[in-house]
Enzyme design. Structure first.
Site, PDB file in Angstrom:
ATOM      1  CD  GLU A  61      -3.146  -0.902   2.148  1.00  0.00           C
ATOM      2  OE1 GLU A  61      -3.059  -0.033   3.034  1.00  0.00           O
ATOM      3  OE2 GLU A  61      -4.124  -1.669   2.054  1.00  0.00           O
ATOM      4  CD  GLU A 108      -4.032  -5.640   3.364  1.00  0.00           C
ATOM      5  OE1 GLU A 108      -4.868  -4.821   3.823  1.00  0.00           O
ATOM      6  OE2 GLU A 108      -2.803  -5.475   3.457  1.00  0.00           O
TER       7      GLU A 108
HETATM    8  O1  KHP Z   1      -9.056   2.630   3.374  1.00  0.00           O
HETATM    9  N1  KHP Z   1      -8.185   2.956   4.193  1.00  0.00           N
HETATM   10  O2  KHP Z   1      -8.135   4.106   4.660  1.00  0.00           O
HETATM   11  C1  KHP Z   1      -7.238   2.001   4.613  1.00  0.00           C
HETATM   12  C2  KHP Z   1      -6.285   2.348   5.543  1.00  0.00           C
HETATM   13  C3  KHP Z   1      -5.356   1.387   5.968  1.00  0.00           C
HETATM   14  C4  KHP Z   1      -5.400   0.125   5.445  1.00  0.00           C
HETATM   15  O3  KHP Z   1      -4.429  -0.746   5.879  1.00  0.00           O
HETATM   16  C5  KHP Z   1      -4.406  -2.064   5.402  1.00  0.00           C
HETATM   17  O4  KHP Z   1      -5.263  -2.825   6.220  1.00  0.00           O
HETATM   18  C6  KHP Z   1      -4.522  -3.260   7.325  1.00  0.00           C
HETATM   19  C7  KHP Z   1      -5.287  -4.329   8.060  1.00  0.00           C
HETATM   20  O5  KHP Z   1      -5.411  -5.535   7.362  1.00  0.00           O
HETATM   21  C8  KHP Z   1      -3.206  -3.651   6.692  1.00  0.00           C
HETATM   22  O6  KHP Z   1      -2.115  -3.601   7.572  1.00  0.00           O
HETATM   23  C9  KHP Z   1      -3.012  -2.609   5.632  1.00  0.00           C
HETATM   24  O7  KHP Z   1      -2.336  -3.115   4.507  1.00  0.00           O
HETATM   25  C10 KHP Z   1      -6.353  -0.208   4.534  1.00  0.00           C
HETATM   26  C11 KHP Z   1      -7.294   0.739   4.096  1.00  0.00           C
END
Ligand code: KHP
Length: 501
Positions: A173, A292
């Site tokens: 990400e 994810e």
């Molecule tokens: O949509 N958002 O704002 C958002 C913010 C953080 C986010 O983190 C992801 O989700 C976390 C939990 O699985 C993982 O560590 C990461 O890759 C995933 C989505």
């Protein structure tokens, strides 16, 4: 009663069911690792400190692939901290989750756990605060047999054979401003390309995943993928997708339509990747790694700033109800419907953190509602995914417009002859009558119809009542002269197995 129809024909093939679609995710986050999969002083811990009650549930869940060690965590992680004698490993700050990381669990522990669970590892690299050099060090330590500094270091740590990890994520990400080492698409694309090029020099058989967007609503969605793939196309095999579906606002009709949104997201990234391929005149097709995905009550999360440097804090331990499980079942249906392009997928996450498996420290482990559609799909979706051409009444939703009430797919196992139908009725008040045209299978008969539904769609499983919600067999589903008739209750997920010989 509203009626929906579909057709099952072995000639309408989408693609093979890739076993990597049933992946999961273990991140150093909250209690995913510590007191989740790893708890040395738990009564059920084995000689390596792994919870055997959790290992049993992981096997029952049918997980085939596990992504590790993050997630946001990986973008500030030093893999070297997690190898070697446990008593000499440093305690560090984990900036992603404002937690303290003991490093008691690291690469070799994960690989040993994965071998016991019978799953394929998918390693993520830190391309946030680190770069190509550290990625190559990790690759040498992990996959080179011996006779070099880092492979011999692994051997000195008691691991004689290389781990042979094939699937690697080039960071996590990095489009997200919350990420340590956040980058522009061009910055990331160059770094990912150079890292991938060097990794493939080490071993051309590695399969590499370039980071796609962190969600479909970020401003740079699709343009990020286009730029990243322009840099990385010849060197990577997959681009990643991440999506979480949030039930918090109680617009349940829209929430139940989440799989339609996932469907659109997949179409958008397939088009973007193919556009770049066309521009580059490259005949190769990039596959999608949906590494994810899940339901996440994200708006209940207080954000990273609410955390204050605890080891393994209770973090986003969402408790899932029946409606959430139906949505998870429908998301799995969408992944199968794209079996021609989605080659890997990981539900995020495995234990405690937005997870199908819950545990208490020193206490029991149990199945959340969302465990069940995953376990049944992983067990029974085999062979080839078939295009079923459904014809369904529609439901009007605020977020996604009109969506079909029926969301379905079918798999055909050529070896056993078994056909399996997976179907969701999104209607919140009315059952749906389903008719399936099975003319190519005149001898088809119903082996089993399991349904996940409940008079109370808000019902959950807890440590005290771990089996309150589970799939139950239903009677009355029949196949006769090549036609199947079934009834799907309101807000339900179904799995129908048919023998055809
Ligand atoms: O949509 N958002 O704002 C958002 C913010 C953080 C986010 O983190 C992801 O989700 C976390 C939990 O699985 C993982 O560590 C990461 O890759 C995933 C989505």
């Amino acid at each position: 009663m509203p009626t929906a129809r579909l057709t099952v024909d072995p000639g309408f093939r989408i693609g093979a069911v890739d076993r990597r679609l049933f992946g999961s995710f273990v991140e150093h986050m909250g209690r995913s690792v510590y007191t989740g999969v790893f708890e040395p002083d738990h009564p059920a811990a084995d000689e390596d400190g792994f919870r055997t009650d959790v290992l049993d549930l992981v096997r029952e869940l049918g997980v085939t692939l596990v992504r590790y060690p993050g997630g946001n965590f990986v973008s500030n992680y030093r893999w070297e901290d997690g190898v070697g004698p446990a008593d000499r490993r440093p305690t560090r700050l984990d900036l992603a989750w404002r937690s303290v990381e003991s490093n008691a669990f690291g690469l070799n522990e994960f690989m040993a756990w994965a071998a016991k669970a019978g799953i394929e590892p998918m390693m993520a690299l830190n391309l946030g605060t680190r770069g190509t050099s550290e990625a190559l060090d990790l690759l040498e330590y992990t996959n080179h047999p011996g006779g070099t500094a880092l492979s011999d270091l692994r051997r000195s740590h008691g691991v004689a054979d290389p781990h042979g990890v094939r699937l690697w994520c080039l960071g996590n990400e990095l489009d997200g401003p919350w990420q340590m080492g956040h980058k522009t698409a061009a910055e990331y694309g160059r770094l990912a390309a150079e890292t991938a090029r060097a990794m493939k020099r080490f071993d051309p058989g590695l399969e590499l995943v370039a980071c796609g967007s962190s969600n479909a609503y970020i401003d740079t969605f699709a343009s990020w993928e286009a730029t990243v793939l322009e840099h990385t196309y010849p060197f990577v095999d997959y681009v990643s997708l991440h999506a979480y579906y949030d039930p918090t606002d109680r617009d349940t009709d829209s929430f139940l339509a989440s799989a339609a949104e996932m469907d659109r997201m997949i179409d958008a990234i397939v088009s973007t990747a193919d556009h770049v391929g066309a521009k580059l005149r490259d005949r190769k097709k990039i596959k999608l790694s949906f590494d994810e995905w899940n339901v996440w009550y994200q708006s209940r999360f207080g954000g990273e700033d609410s955390l204050d440097w605890q080891p393994a804090p209770r973090l986003i331990e969402d408790v899932y109800d029946v409606t959430d499980a139906v949505v998870v079942g429908s998301l799995l249906i969408t992944l199968l419907r794209h079996a021609d392009r989605v080659g890997a997928a990981c539900q995020a996450q495995l234990a405690n953190v937005i997870a199908p498996i819950m545990t208490e420290p020193g206490g029991p482990a149990w199945r959340q509602t969302i465990f069940h559609p995953f376990a049944q799909t992983a067990r029974h979706a085999r062979g080839t995914v078939l295009r079923v051409e459904p014809d369904s009444p529609v439901i009007e939703t605020e977020r996604y417009g009109e969506v079909p009430a029926l969301w379905a797919t079918a798999t055909h196992d050529e070896e056993s002859g078994e056909i399996v139908l997976f179907a969701v009725n999104r209607d919140r008040t009315s059952p749906l009558a389903l008719t399936a045209d099975l003319r190519p299978f005149p001898r088809a008969r119903v082996v089993e119809h399991l349904v996940l539904a409940d008079d109370d769609p808000g019902a959950v499983n807890t440590a005290e009542r771990p089996d309150r919600v589970r799939p139950r067999p239903v009677d009355g589903t029949e196949a006769c002269d090549g036609a199947l008739t079934a009834q799907l209750p309101p807000v339900s997920w179904s799995m129908m197995r048919l023998a055809t010989r």
